[in-house]
Design a protein around this motif. Structure first.
Motif, PDB file in Angstrom:
ATOM      1  N   LEU A 118       0.835  -1.207   0.000  1.00 34.87           N
ATOM      2  CA  LEU A 118       0.000   0.000   0.000  1.00 34.87           C
ATOM      3  C   LEU A 118       0.869   1.257   0.000  1.00 34.87           C
ATOM      4  CD1 LEU A 118      -2.770  -1.002   2.587  1.00 34.87           C
ATOM      5  CD2 LEU A 118      -3.080  -0.714   0.127  1.00 34.87           C
ATOM      6  N   ARG A 119       1.845   1.299   0.894  1.00 32.26           N
ATOM      7  CA  ARG A 119       2.710   2.484   0.978  1.00 32.26           C
ATOM      8  C   ARG A 119       3.579   2.615  -0.269  1.00 32.26           C
ATOM      9  NH1 ARG A 119       4.682   5.407   5.261  1.00 32.26           N
ATOM     10  NH2 ARG A 119       2.519   5.237   5.979  1.00 32.26           N
ATOM     11  N   ALA A 120       4.070   1.503  -0.799  1.00 35.77           N
ATOM     12  CA  ALA A 120       4.908   1.549  -1.999  1.00 35.77           C
ATOM     13  C   ALA A 120       4.131   2.102  -3.192  1.00 35.77           C
ATOM     14  CB  ALA A 120       5.454   0.157  -2.311  1.00 35.77           C
ATOM     15  N   LEU A 121       2.866   1.698  -3.326  1.00 37.37           N
ATOM     16  CA  LEU A 121       2.045   2.206  -4.423  1.00 37.37           C
ATOM     17  C   LEU A 121       1.747   3.693  -4.245  1.00 37.37           C
ATOM     18  CD1 LEU A 121      -0.469  -0.769  -4.888  1.00 37.37           C
ATOM     19  CD2 LEU A 121       1.542  -0.217  -6.270  1.00 37.37           C
ATOM     20  N   VAL A 122       1.494   4.103  -3.006  1.00 34.47           N
ATOM     21  CA  VAL A 122       1.266   5.525  -2.727  1.00 34.47           C
ATOM     22  C   VAL A 122       2.529   6.318  -3.054  1.00 34.47           C
ATOM     23  CG1 VAL A 122       0.901   7.204  -0.876  1.00 34.47           C
ATOM     24  CG2 VAL A 122      -0.543   5.173  -1.020  1.00 34.47           C
ATOM     25  N   ASN A 123       3.685   5.757  -2.733  1.00 28.17           N
ATOM     26  CA  ASN A 123       4.955   6.431  -3.041  1.00 28.17           C
ATOM     27  C   ASN A 123       5.147   6.615  -4.539  1.00 28.17           C
ATOM     28  OD1 ASN A 123       5.581   6.571  -0.328  1.00 28.17           O
ATOM     29  ND2 ASN A 123       6.939   4.798  -0.336  1.00 28.17           N
ATOM     30  N   ARG A 124       4.470   5.788  -5.334  1.00 29.22           N
ATOM     31  CA  ARG A 124       4.522   5.923  -6.796  1.00 29.22           C
ATOM     32  C   ARG A 124       3.479   6.906  -7.318  1.00 29.22           C
ATOM     33  NH1 ARG A 124       6.138   0.705 -10.292  1.00 29.22           N
ATOM     34  NH2 ARG A 124       8.030   0.121  -9.182  1.00 29.22           N
ATOM     35  N   GLY A 125       2.749   7.519  -6.412  1.00 26.62           N
ATOM     36  CA  GLY A 125       1.752   8.506  -6.810  1.00 26.62           C
ATOM     37  C   GLY A 125       0.393   7.931  -7.137  1.00 26.62           C
ATOM     38  N   LEU A 126       0.120   6.676  -6.754  1.00 25.69           N
ATOM     39  CA  LEU A 126      -1.162   6.044  -7.044  1.00 25.69           C
ATOM     40  C   LEU A 126      -2.147   6.249  -5.901  1.00 25.69           C
ATOM     41  CD1 LEU A 126       0.066   2.621  -8.531  1.00 25.69           C
ATOM     42  CD2 LEU A 126      -0.456   4.738  -9.742  1.00 25.69           C
ATOM     43  N   ALA A 127      -3.409   6.406  -6.263  1.00 29.34           N
ATOM     44  CA  ALA A 127      -4.480   6.444  -5.268  1.00 29.34           C
ATOM     45  C   ALA A 127      -4.933   5.014  -5.033  1.00 29.34           C
ATOM     46  CB  ALA A 127      -5.644   7.298  -5.772  1.00 29.34           C
ATOM     47  N   VAL A 128      -4.854   4.547  -3.779  1.00 32.30           N
ATOM     48  CA  VAL A 128      -5.082   3.139  -3.466  1.00 32.30           C
ATOM     49  C   VAL A 128      -6.223   2.989  -2.467  1.00 32.30           C
ATOM     50  CG1 VAL A 128      -3.995   0.980  -2.769  1.00 32.30           C
ATOM     51  CG2 VAL A 128      -2.599   2.803  -3.755  1.00 32.30           C
ATOM     52  N   GLN A 129      -7.142   2.073  -2.770  1.00 32.27           N
ATOM     53  CA  GLN A 129      -8.236   1.752  -1.859  1.00 32.27           C
ATOM     54  C   GLN A 129      -7.981   0.367  -1.251  1.00 32.27           C
ATOM     55  OE1 GLN A 129     -11.109   3.361  -0.631  1.00 32.27           O
ATOM     56  NE2 GLN A 129     -10.956   1.538   0.664  1.00 32.27           N
ATOM     57  N   PRO A 130      -7.823   0.295   0.089  1.00 27.43           N
ATOM     58  CA  PRO A 130      -7.590  -0.996   0.726  1.00 27.43           C
ATOM     59  C   PRO A 130      -8.887  -1.650   1.207  1.00 27.43           C
ATOM     60  CG  PRO A 130      -7.167   0.754   2.294  1.00 27.43           C
ATOM     61  CD  PRO A 130      -7.618   1.418   1.007  1.00 27.43           C
TER      62      PRO A 130
END
Length: 262
Positions: A66-78
């Motif tokens: 989750l954090r790695a994807l956010v660090n790539r600038g992605l909006a993530v829904q868990p």
């Protein structure tokens, strides 16, 4: 093959009949391709993180991803399988979005699907964390992570605790990936890997089973999440935040995120 069928791959016969002239075929083809392209762009990436059994590191991998994807600038829904209310708080700390519970025992299938798609609207990725082992439910597979994966038709990222295991992982992975034939697997992540030589044996196991090895995570004692006994409140948030940051670094350094995102 009819000329129209060559121009508009996968189009239905009724759609092909709409074009009576050569120009119509090109217009129709362009419209169809634009529709497919926009549909693909609007669909978020989806992963369901499951494991062979409890204690394999599902939560650590989930918050790290989750954090790695956010660090790539992605909006993530868990999301979290089951009525768990502690892992969902870890999810929110990792990506800044409130995590949503999915449970086939307390939700109808239609409602579960509606909830999943509703909260995923406008997001770049949807990440679901499983519960217990992949097939563990209240009645065999009923209520299990596998049932939710089947219902949502979402690819599974299988976490395997590789401590004290090498090529035997091939038999384990083969069993998990073939028990229910309609499940889809995006790959395997090995946790508790002792060395690069150990990792090479595990990758060979994946190759022989035909499942991609997406990552080999090393043994890191400092990444153990706090005890999750029911009733435990989330204390020492700074400590947990530090562990989430470390988990993200481990995921970014030891998992092939580019392959996973493709």
């Amino acid at each position: 093959m009819p000329f129209a069928a060559k121009l508009i791959p996968l189009a239905s016969p009724n759609l092909l009949r709409l074009g009576k002239k050569r120009k119509d075929f090109f217009v129709l083809r362009s419209t169809f391709r634009n529709f497919v392209t926009q549909t693909r762009k609007s669909m978020p990436q989806r992963f369901l993180i499951a494991a062979t059994n409890s204690g394999c590191g599902k939560t650590t991998v989930t918050v790290g991803l989750l954090r790695a994807l956010v660090n790539r600038g992605l909006a993530v829904q868990p999301y979290k399988c089951g009525p768990d209310y502690i892992d969902t708080q870890y999810h929110e700390m990792a990506c800044g979005m409130a995590s949503v519970n999915l449970d086939t025992r307390f939700m109808s299938e239609q409602h579960l699907c509606d909830v999943f798609h509703h909260y995923g609207e406008g997001m770049d990725a949807q990440v679901v964390e499983g519960v217990m082992g992949l097939f563990d439910g209240y009645d065999r597979g009923k209520g299990s992570t596998a049932e939710i994966a089947r219902l949502l038709d979402i690819p599974i990222l299988l976490i395997v605790n590789a401590r004290s295991m090498a090529y035997s992982a091939a038999a384990l992975i083969h069993g998990f990936t073939t028990l229910w034939e309609d499940l889809r697997f995006s790959g395997v992540v090995f946790n508790q890997v002792g060395s690069e030589r150990h990792a090479s044996f595990l990758r060979q196991a994946c190759d022989d089973v035909g499942i991609p090895c997406v990552g080999c995570l090393p043994r890191v004692k400092e990444l153990s999440m706090p005890s999750r006994h029911l009733g435990l409140s989330l204390e020492h948030r700074q400590e947990i935040e530090t562990m989430i940051g470390r988990a993200a670094g481990m995921v970014e350094n030891n998992m092939d995120l580019n392959t996973l995102l493709r």
